[in-house]
Design a protein around this motif. Structure first.
Motif, short mmCIF file in Angstrom:
data_model
loop_
_atom_site.label_atom_id
_atom_site.label_comp_id
_atom_site.label_asym_id
_atom_site.label_seq_id
_atom_site.Cartn_x
_atom_site.Cartn_y
_atom_site.Cartn_z
N VAL A 70 11.85 14.56 -38.51
CA VAL A 70 13.52 14.71 -37.42
C VAL A 70 12.62 13.86 -36.31
CG1 VAL A 70 14.69 15.84 -35.80
CG2 VAL A 70 13.97 16.97 -37.79
N CYS A 71 13.79 12.39 -35.51
CA CYS A 71 13.52 11.52 -34.60
C CYS A 71 14.51 11.80 -33.93
CB CYS A 71 13.75 10.15 -35.63
SG CYS A 71 13.17 9.60 -36.57
N ILE A 72 13.87 12.06 -32.70
CA ILE A 72 14.14 11.94 -30.88
C ILE A 72 14.49 11.51 -30.36
CG2 ILE A 72 14.82 13.43 -29.43
CD1 ILE A 72 14.58 15.93 -31.39
N ASP A 73 15.15 10.29 -29.82
CA ASP A 73 14.76 9.27 -29.36
C ASP A 73 15.20 9.89 -27.44
OD1 ASP A 73 17.10 7.83 -31.03
OD2 ASP A 73 14.50 7.79 -30.61
N TYR A 74 13.74 9.17 -27.23
CA TYR A 74 14.12 9.09 -25.02
C TYR A 74 14.90 8.60 -24.71
CZ TYR A 74 8.84 10.96 -25.45
OH TYR A 74 7.83 11.54 -25.85
N PRO A 75 15.34 8.96 -23.07
CA PRO A 75 16.54 8.75 -22.60
C PRO A 75 16.47 7.50 -22.45
CG PRO A 75 15.46 10.66 -21.88
CD PRO A 75 14.67 10.44 -22.72
N ARG A 76 17.26 6.59 -21.69
CA ARG A 76 17.01 5.05 -20.84
C ARG A 76 16.38 5.22 -19.91
NH1 ARG A 76 19.84 1.53 -17.83
NH2 ARG A 76 19.81 -0.79 -18.53
N PRO A 77 15.54 4.86 -19.60
CA PRO A 77 14.35 4.61 -18.60
C PRO A 77 15.42 4.21 -17.33
CG PRO A 77 14.04 2.24 -19.55
CD PRO A 77 14.59 3.39 -20.57
N GLU A 78 14.75 4.65 -16.16
CA GLU A 78 16.18 4.04 -15.12
C GLU A 78 15.92 2.24 -14.72
OE1 GLU A 78 15.04 6.37 -11.42
OE2 GLU A 78 16.07 8.40 -12.71
N LEU A 79 16.55 1.27 -15.17
CA LEU A 79 16.24 -0.08 -15.19
C LEU A 79 17.07 -0.73 -13.96
CD1 LEU A 79 16.56 -0.35 -18.72
CD2 LEU A 79 13.70 -0.46 -17.26
N ASP A 80 18.43 0.11 -14.10
CA ASP A 80 19.18 -0.73 -13.32
C ASP A 80 18.98 -0.99 -11.88
OD1 ASP A 80 19.88 -0.21 -14.86
OD2 ASP A 80 21.90 0.92 -15.14
N ASN A 81 18.30 -0.70 -10.85
CA ASN A 81 17.05 -0.61 -9.51
C ASN A 81 16.19 -1.52 -9.38
OD1 ASN A 81 19.84 1.21 -8.88
ND2 ASN A 81 18.15 2.62 -8.96
N THR A 82 15.21 -1.93 -10.44
CA THR A 82 14.17 -3.00 -10.31
C THR A 82 15.07 -4.46 -10.32
OG1 THR A 82 14.85 -4.10 -13.21
CG2 THR A 82 12.97 -1.56 -12.08
N VAL A 83 14.31 -5.07 -9.08
CA VAL A 83 14.42 -6.30 -8.61
C VAL A 83 14.61 -7.28 -9.52
CG1 VAL A 83 13.37 -8.30 -7.44
CG2 VAL A 83 12.64 -5.86 -6.73
N ASN A 84 13.98 -6.84 -10.65
CA ASN A 84 14.61 -7.79 -11.87
C ASN A 84 16.10 -7.70 -12.96
OD1 ASN A 84 11.64 -9.89 -11.56
ND2 ASN A 84 11.11 -8.31 -12.58
N TYR A 85 16.34 -6.46 -13.13
CA TYR A 85 17.55 -6.08 -13.55
C TYR A 85 18.26 -6.47 -12.45
CZ TYR A 85 21.23 -3.45 -15.26
OH TYR A 85 22.23 -3.63 -16.40
N LEU A 86 18.56 -6.38 -11.29
CA LEU A 86 18.95 -7.38 -10.15
C LEU A 86 19.57 -8.06 -10.04
CD1 LEU A 86 18.78 -3.93 -7.59
CD2 LEU A 86 20.08 -4.27 -9.12
N GLU A 87 18.55 -9.15 -10.27
CA GLU A 87 18.47 -10.75 -10.30
C GLU A 87 19.01 -10.85 -11.27
OE1 GLU A 87 15.09 -13.31 -11.29
OE2 GLU A 87 15.00 -12.78 -9.32
N ALA A 88 18.76 -10.64 -12.42
CA ALA A 88 19.23 -10.85 -13.84
C ALA A 88 21.27 -10.49 -14.36
CB ALA A 88 19.23 -10.15 -15.46
N ALA A 89 21.47 -9.27 -12.99
CA ALA A 89 22.46 -8.58 -12.48
C ALA A 89 23.31 -9.70 -12.27
CB ALA A 89 22.85 -6.98 -12.10
N LEU A 90 23.18 -10.26 -11.01
CA LEU A 90 23.31 -11.10 -10.28
C LEU A 90 23.83 -12.48 -11.04
CD1 LEU A 90 24.27 -11.94 -7.37
CD2 LEU A 90 21.71 -13.03 -6.61
N LEU A 91 22.90 -13.04 -11.57
CA LEU A 91 23.47 -13.88 -12.33
C LEU A 91 24.50 -14.02 -13.44
CD1 LEU A 91 22.40 -17.25 -13.45
CD2 LEU A 91 20.53 -16.15 -14.85
#
Length: 582
Positions: free
Chosen positions: A76-97
């Motif tokens: 049985v494989c149980i996955d981890y939740p999606r990590p909190e990525l949305d507030n990182t500088v690089n994520y926000l920079e990519a989102a802006l582009l």
């Protein structure tokens, strides 16, 4: 015991059809009855399982499908939740582009842009051009999407892939792309660990576990300090001191190290050779399929900077199925919903030029011509060089491409007649002289899940000496290495686990070989030829030759075209006027 990120062995008594088990929130270690399925669970945490044997006998399965009245070992494989990525500088920079394409002024006349190559670079270029209101036409030579993430289904319905693809938390443009397409749930996040085989202790593994409670870089530092099996304390201290300039110097320092190999840089910084041997042979092969005496240190430093500066940077996820359907098709559907087109089996034979040296059209193998307002080549660099027009070969921009050469790599898939125990629901670094990383895809990936038999997917690298050898030779060599990783379960002569079938996928020219001195040769996406652009992970962008690099290159290519809109529109109108006069 944590309730997520576990692998459990479960003996099921099945009445009727088998039930496949997969959950992202289930509580393990309980006895329960659901419908006609009675489950007896024996659970072990991912952190404690490596190198230990599960005290349950595994049936010697001789067929690949579960049969009635058969009591198999189930995982049985149980996955981890999606990590909190949305507030990182690089994520926000990519989102802006990304948002810049959606919010840009709508073109008075959408450009028709012809793009060669439906890998991630070409798909990304087309996606963001469509977001900006233009009409991309994406041409793919083969009958499958994805380029270096392509995959095929065999006669049994099983998939085999070009490579073993991992999605890191430090892939902000890729993570944005998943969010923009509404498919975040297709990433299966794993425990935040890096797991290395111990060649001197066959069947055992050493782990770098990143504690969730600590921010970066403390989580990475503690992961290194807690591991006492691979590096001694004096080696850790010397390695940390050697890394300080990279951590303090930022991107400019990283790019300046392009002229040194990993091994040379380590020695220059006073880092013991054993650190390179213990850790960076495996990392070099995982990042670029070559050894540290060849790999540019810039490549390693880019990865380390991302992993150490972002809390979830080194956290890994697997796609929940085959890349063409689970990743590429949503991009295609998005492109087509915006008025773009994607055509398979459209191989380009020639780039036809105008008298002024600009692109007139692409000529396909079937003789048809494809015209547009702008043209993009998003194929691997080696393919583009084969089609480079004679008139362009003396231009320095294109001359520099000669140093960029794809590295050979082999991806191996082996289906076994039983469930292997000495594995994990994660990526594993083999530290083998022939193998790079591997994973039991019957555990890590929902679509490939099989409760009774394991399917190992392995990256065979470096592959230069093996790329022309037969599949059977490659499998024989792989089995000898697997016998060291699974000493109680696999033997080279198959006297233990038996091979049901295998697939070997050879890529003679994969990502560009990141040897010292390559960085100045990487081209910008906007070429000196008006109306002609490049995309692909080899083009200039701040990430590695990777999926993230390919997606970012496509965004940068689309950005250049949007910026050149008035110029391209004027060229198009001029050509129309000239044609009407004639």
């Amino acid at each position: 015991m944590p309730q997520i990120g576990l692998v459990s062995a479960v003996n099921l008594r099945v009445q009727g059809n088998s039930a496949y088990l997969w959950s992202s929130r289930s509580s393990l270690g309980t006895e329960s009855q659901v419908g006609h399925v009675q489950r007896y669970s024996l659970c072990f945490g991912g952190s404690d399982s490596m190198g230990h044997k599960l005290k349950i006998r595994t049936p010697n399965a001789t067929t690949r499908r579960l049969t009635k009245d058969f009591n198999p070992l189930k995982v049985v494989c149980i996955d981890y939740p999606r990590p909190e990525l949305d507030n990182t500088v690089n994520y926000l920079e990519a989102a802006l582009l990304s948002s810049s394409f959606r919010t840009s002024s709508r073109p008075t006349k959408p450009l028709e842009i012809v793009i060669a190559g439906a890998g991630l670079g070409g798909l990304s270029t087309a996606k963001y051009l469509a977001d900006a209101g233009h009409k991309p036409l994406l041409l793919e030579a083969r009958d499958v999407l994805g380029g270096k993430v392509a995959a095929w289904k065999d006669d049994d319905g099983d998939w085999y892939e070009t490579g073993l693809h991992i999605f890191f938390g430090a892939y902000p443009n890729m993570q944005n792309l998943f969010g923009e397409l509404g498919i975040n749930d297709r990433l299966q996040w794993k425990e935040h660990s890096m797991i290395f085989a111990m060649p001197n202790k066959p069947g055992e593994f050493s782990r770098f576990d990143f504690p969730e409670a600590l921010p970066a870089p403390l989580n990475g530092i503690l992961a290194i300090l807690k591991n006492n099996e691979m590096l001694t304390w004096p080696e850790k201290v010397k390695f940390a001191i050697g890394l300080l300039p990279a951590m303090l110097g930022g991107q400019s320092y990283v790019e300046a190290q392009d002229g040194l190999s990993v091994k040379d840089w380590m020695r220059k910084q006073g880092v013991p050779d054993r650190v390179t041997d213990e850790v960076f042979i495996a990392m070099s092969k995982a990042l670029n399929f070559i050894n540290p005496d060849e790999l540019s240190m810039q490549c390693i430093l880019i990865a380390l900077n991302r992993f150490l500066q972002e809390k979830h940077g080194s956290k890994m996820a697997f796609l929940d199925g085959n890349p063409p359907e689970r990743l590429c098709m949503p991009i295609v559907e998005h492109i087509e919903s915006k008025g773009g087109q994607v055509r398979l089996n459209s191989r380009i034979k020639k780039i036809e030029l105008n008298e002024d040296g600009s692109v007139k059209c692409f000529i396909l193998n079937n003789g048809s011509t494809i015209k547009g307002d702008a043209f993009v080549f998003a194929t691997p660099v080696d393919i583009f060089k084969l089609l480079l027009p004679e008139d362009w070969k003396e231009i320095p921009y294109f001359q520099k491409l000669e140093k960029l050469v794809g590295v050979p790599v082999i991806n191996v898939h082996i289906w076994f007649d039983r469930k292997l125990k000495n594995t994990s629901d994660n990526l594993l670094f083999s530290r083998s002289p022939l193998l790079s990383v591997y994973a039991d895809m019957s555990v890590t990936c929902k679509e490939y899940y099989n409760p009774n038999q394991s399917m190992l997917e392995l990256v065979f690298a470096p592959a230069e000496e093996w790329i022309n050898r037969s599949d059977s030779e490659i499998i024989d060599a792989t089995m000898k290495e697997l016998a060291k990783l699974f000493p109680d379960e696999i033997s080279a002569d198959q006297s233990k686990a038996k091979i049901l079938k295998y697939h070997v996928v050879k890529t003679p020219r994969s990502v560009y070989k990141t040897v010292p001195g390559c960085e100045p040769c990487r081209p910008l996406q906007r070429s000196p030829i008006e109306g002609f652009y490049l995309a692909g992970d080899y083009t200039k962008q701040k990430y590695l030759a990777s999926m993230e690099g390919a997606v970012l290159s496509g965004k940068l290519c689309a950005q250049a075209i949007v910026q050149d809109y008035e110029l391209l529109l004027g060229r198009s109108q001029k050509k129309l006027a000239e044609a009407s006069v004639v």
